[in-house]
Design an enzyme around this catalytic site. Structure first.
Site, PDB file in Angstrom:
ATOM      1  N   HIS A   1       0.803  -1.254   0.025  1.00  0.00           N
ATOM      2  CA  HIS A   1      -0.086   0.105   0.059  1.00  0.00           C
ATOM      3  C   HIS A   1       0.916   1.159   0.028  1.00  0.00           C
ATOM      4  O   HIS A   1       2.093   1.065   0.311  1.00  0.00           O
ATOM      5  CB  HIS A   1      -0.930   0.102   1.400  1.00  0.00           C
ATOM      6  CG  HIS A   1      -1.723  -1.248   1.727  1.00  0.00           C
ATOM      7  ND1 HIS A   1      -2.837  -1.675   0.966  1.00  0.00           N
ATOM      8  CD2 HIS A   1      -1.446  -2.264   2.485  1.00  0.00           C
ATOM      9  CE1 HIS A   1      -3.241  -2.670   1.275  1.00  0.00           C
ATOM     10  NE2 HIS A   1      -2.359  -3.199   2.408  1.00  0.00           N
TER      11      HIS A   1
ATOM     12  N   TYR B   1      -9.189   3.470  10.819  1.00  0.00           N
ATOM     13  CA  TYR B   1      -7.997   3.800  11.593  1.00  0.00           C
ATOM     14  C   TYR B   1      -7.139   4.761  10.672  1.00  0.00           C
ATOM     15  O   TYR B   1      -7.485   5.089   9.439  1.00  0.00           O
ATOM     16  CB  TYR B   1      -7.315   2.427  11.468  1.00  0.00           C
ATOM     17  CG  TYR B   1      -6.808   2.035  10.120  1.00  0.00           C
ATOM     18  CD1 TYR B   1      -5.448   2.235   9.732  1.00  0.00           C
ATOM     19  CD2 TYR B   1      -7.617   1.187   9.230  1.00  0.00           C
ATOM     20  CE1 TYR B   1      -5.223   1.779   8.346  1.00  0.00           C
ATOM     21  CE2 TYR B   1      -7.372   0.623   8.009  1.00  0.00           C
ATOM     22  CZ  TYR B   1      -5.883   0.970   7.529  1.00  0.00           C
ATOM     23  OH  TYR B   1      -5.687   0.542   6.405  1.00  0.00           O
TER      24      TYR B   1
ATOM     25  N   THR C   1      -8.342   0.904   3.162  1.00  0.00           N
ATOM     26  CA  THR C   1      -9.932   1.355   3.478  1.00  0.00           C
ATOM     27  C   THR C   1      -9.620   2.753   3.974  1.00  0.00           C
ATOM     28  O   THR C   1     -10.412   3.562   3.905  1.00  0.00           O
ATOM     29  CB  THR C   1     -10.404   0.494   4.430  1.00  0.00           C
ATOM     30  OG1 THR C   1      -9.412   0.427   5.601  1.00  0.00           O
ATOM     31  CG2 THR C   1     -10.795  -0.763   4.001  1.00  0.00           C
TER      32      THR C   1
ATOM     33  N   ARG D   1     -11.025  -3.559  -5.359  1.00  0.00           N
ATOM     34  CA  ARG D   1     -10.939  -4.516  -4.312  1.00  0.00           C
ATOM     35  C   ARG D   1     -12.290  -4.450  -3.518  1.00  0.00           C
ATOM     36  O   ARG D   1     -12.948  -3.276  -3.285  1.00  0.00           O
ATOM     37  CB  ARG D   1      -9.987  -3.985  -3.148  1.00  0.00           C
ATOM     38  CG  ARG D   1      -9.842  -4.715  -2.022  1.00  0.00           C
ATOM     39  CD  ARG D   1      -8.565  -4.129  -1.036  1.00  0.00           C
ATOM     40  NE  ARG D   1      -7.875  -5.270  -0.213  1.00  0.00           N
ATOM     41  CZ  ARG D   1      -7.505  -4.765   0.888  1.00  0.00           C
ATOM     42  NH1 ARG D   1      -7.416  -3.495   1.368  1.00  0.00           N
ATOM     43  NH2 ARG D   1      -6.891  -5.640   1.802  1.00  0.00           N
TER      44      ARG D   1
ATOM     45  N   TYR E   1     -11.408  -9.325   0.124  1.00  0.00           N
ATOM     46  CA  TYR E   1     -10.688  -9.498   1.544  1.00  0.00           C
ATOM     47  C   TYR E   1     -11.937  -9.854   2.566  1.00  0.00           C
ATOM     48  O   TYR E   1     -12.672  -8.949   2.733  1.00  0.00           O
ATOM     49  CB  TYR E   1     -10.171  -8.068   1.976  1.00  0.00           C
ATOM     50  CG  TYR E   1      -9.033  -8.188   3.147  1.00  0.00           C
ATOM     51  CD1 TYR E   1      -8.623  -9.423   3.675  1.00  0.00           C
ATOM     52  CD2 TYR E   1      -8.850  -6.983   4.067  1.00  0.00           C
ATOM     53  CE1 TYR E   1      -7.683  -9.301   4.672  1.00  0.00           C
ATOM     54  CE2 TYR E   1      -8.040  -7.013   5.019  1.00  0.00           C
ATOM     55  CZ  TYR E   1      -7.494  -8.259   5.376  1.00  0.00           C
ATOM     56  OH  TYR E   1      -7.015  -8.436   6.782  1.00  0.00           O
TER      57      TYR E   1
ATOM     58  N   HIS F   1      -4.702 -12.553   1.475  1.00  0.00           N
ATOM     59  CA  HIS F   1      -4.141 -13.181   2.977  1.00  0.00           C
ATOM     60  C   HIS F   1      -4.802 -14.510   3.312  1.00  0.00           C
ATOM     61  O   HIS F   1      -5.221 -14.827   4.338  1.00  0.00           O
ATOM     62  CB  HIS F   1      -4.528 -12.175   3.933  1.00  0.00           C
ATOM     63  CG  HIS F   1      -4.111 -10.808   3.690  1.00  0.00           C
ATOM     64  ND1 HIS F   1      -3.088 -10.477   2.891  1.00  0.00           N
ATOM     65  CD2 HIS F   1      -4.559  -9.546   3.895  1.00  0.00           C
ATOM     66  CE1 HIS F   1      -2.686  -9.082   2.703  1.00  0.00           C
ATOM     67  NE2 HIS F   1      -3.799  -8.472   3.628  1.00  0.00           N
TER      68      HIS F   1
ATOM     69  N   ASP G   1       2.764  -6.818   2.091  1.00  0.00           N
ATOM     70  CA  ASP G   1       1.767  -6.046   2.748  1.00  0.00           C
ATOM     71  C   ASP G   1       2.275  -4.919   3.451  1.00  0.00           C
ATOM     72  O   ASP G   1       1.713  -4.175   4.639  1.00  0.00           O
ATOM     73  CB  ASP G   1       1.094  -7.125   3.985  1.00  0.00           C
ATOM     74  CG  ASP G   1      -0.167  -6.456   4.630  1.00  0.00           C
ATOM     75  OD1 ASP G   1      -1.072  -5.540   3.887  1.00  0.00           O
ATOM     76  OD2 ASP G   1      -0.300  -6.422   5.712  1.00  0.00           O
TER      77      ASP G   1
ATOM     78  N   ASN H   1      -2.653  -0.771  10.533  1.00  0.00           N
ATOM     79  CA  ASN H   1      -3.455  -1.155  11.375  1.00  0.00           C
ATOM     80  C   ASN H   1      -2.826  -2.221  12.375  1.00  0.00           C
ATOM     81  O   ASN H   1      -3.789  -3.140  12.830  1.00  0.00           O
ATOM     82  CB  ASN H   1      -4.834  -1.625  10.809  1.00  0.00           C
ATOM     83  CG  ASN H   1      -6.116  -1.500  11.337  1.00  0.00           C
ATOM     84  OD1 ASN H   1      -5.973  -0.812  12.311  1.00  0.00           O
ATOM     85  ND2 ASN H   1      -7.058  -2.183  10.943  1.00  0.00           N
TER      86      ASN H   1
HETATM   87  C1  0GY Z   1      -4.253  -4.995   4.498  1.00  0.00           C
HETATM   88  C2  0GY Z   1      -4.711  -5.459   5.888  1.00  0.00           C
HETATM   89  C3  0GY Z   1      -5.754  -4.720   6.793  1.00  0.00           C
HETATM   90  C4  0GY Z   1      -5.964  -3.377   6.207  1.00  0.00           C
HETATM   91  C5  0GY Z   1      -6.440  -3.279   5.105  1.00  0.00           C
HETATM   92  O1  0GY Z   1      -7.625  -1.629   3.496  1.00  0.00           O
HETATM   93  C6  0GY Z   1      -7.238  -2.015   4.750  1.00  0.00           C
HETATM   94  O2  0GY Z   1      -7.249  -0.926   5.384  1.00  0.00           O
HETATM   95  O3  0GY Z   1      -6.525  -4.133   4.050  1.00  0.00           O
HETATM   96  C7  0GY Z   1      -6.303  -5.269   8.102  1.00  0.00           C
HETATM   97  O4  0GY Z   1      -6.164  -4.305   8.911  1.00  0.00           O
HETATM   98  O5  0GY Z   1      -6.176  -6.370   8.082  1.00  0.00           O
HETATM   99  O6  0GY Z   1      -4.244  -5.921   3.689  1.00  0.00           O
HETATM  100  O7  0GY Z   1      -3.482  -4.093   4.621  1.00  0.00           O
END
Ligand code: 0GY
Length: 300
Positions: free
Chosen positions: A36, A52, A80, A127, A160, A184, A253, A258
């Site tokens: 990311h 978050y 997110t 996604r 996800y 994951h 990752d 978070n």
């Molecule tokens: C990841 C996992 C997480 C967060 C997100 O989109 C996101 O905020 O994917 C998580 O908190 O498990 O893949 O980054």
């Protein structure tokens, strides 16, 4: 302010600033297929609806890590905390000199012009997130409508979800009618074991649909035994690599948003690769051939 006030990055761990140089050297052209970028928030503010607030993790740091770990390319996944504003993602793709592709988050109201602009920037998928601690519920009709909109572009859908959500998500996945990539490993409960009925259900879904791919990523979120070896996660990843050698992807990752238990060392995560893909042929597929087929088809 509490330690995890969602509006502040206070209490969230920063990414590992000085990872260990991995002993494992990835094959030429290797792709980190799940990472990311965050902000920087002064230029790319986080979404008001976020659950978050991560520490800034700009594209320059990602590209530095890519080179340090011995990878050639990245697939950057919209997280997110940036909601449906893909500006930071697009900025990173445009700054990558063609060495990054993206997975965006969009709403059903996105215009064709906006989709085409994302495609031009390097986006190749959307996604859909079902993780309740990360997003509010989205009706299936919305997901199905987005799936129909992205189909003409040849994009795929990254999903996800966590293992207990599989029953709810599987029928929708079956209806989407496009390539699906599961984040994951479907987030198994590793205490149940890789031979458990729960993980068996996940494997059965992949056996029943050759269009479902899976990322053997994220030991840091799944482990109970913990770092640095994350040995309780290895059998799950290895089983998927051995069962579906041409439908697996791997990613760091980074920057591990978070995460509050610990922050993984990306060098040590890279050193796990030979434990989950034990032959050179399996590693070539996992790190180069598979991600290239999905994100840079026809390119070397
Ligand atoms: C990841 C996992 C997480 C967060 C997100 O989109 C996101 O905020 O994917 C998580 O908190 O498990 O893949 O980054």
């Amino acid at each position: 302010m509490t330690a995890h006030d969602k509006s502040s990055s206070a209490g969230y761990l920063p990414f590992c600033a000085a990872p260990t140089r991995p002993d494992y050297v990835p094959p030429a052209g290797a792709v980190d297929a799940h990472c990311h970028v965050f902000g920087p928030s002064a230029a790319f503010p986080f979404a008001p609806e976020r659950k978050y607030t991560p520490v800034d993790a700009p594209k320059e740091k990602l590209f530095e890590l890519r080179d340090f770990l011995g990878f050639s390319r990245n697939v950057i996944v919209q997280a997110t905390c940036h909601g449906k504003d893909n500006a930071a993602l697009v900025d990173a793709l445009e700054g990558s000199e063609g060495r990054a592709r993206g997975v965006a988050v969009v709403g059903a109201d996105i215009t064709d012009e906006e989709l085409e602009a994302l495609h031009a920037a390097g986006v190749r998928g959307v996604r859909f997130n079902f993780v309740k601690r990360l997003v509010d519920d989205t009706p299936d009709e919305v997901f199905e409508s987005i799936a129909a909109r992205i189909k003409p572009l040849g994009w795929h859908i990254v999903v996800y979800f966590e293992a207990p959500d599989l029953e709810r998500v599987a029928p929708l996945i079956a209806r989407l009618g496009t390539t699906i990539v599961v984040d994951h490993m479907g987030r198994p409960d590793v205490t149940k074991g890789a031979e458990s009925a729960e993980f068996g259900q996940f494997i059965a879904m992949l056996e029943g649909n050759p269009d479902i791919w899976v990322k053997v990523s994220c030991p840091e979120r799944l482990t109970v035994s913990g770092p640095p070896a994350y040995e309780d996660v290895v059998p799950f990843a290895r089983k998927l690599v051995e069962t579906f050698p041409d439908r697996v992807l791997w990613g760091t990752d980074w920057p591990h948003p978070n995460m509050i238990s610990h922050m993984p060392d990306d060098g040590l995560l890279t050193d796990m690769i030979p434990k989950i893909a034990v032959t050179e042929q399996a590693r070539q597929a996992l790190l180069v051939d598979n991600p290239m087929r999905l994100y840079w088809p026809g390119e070397d």
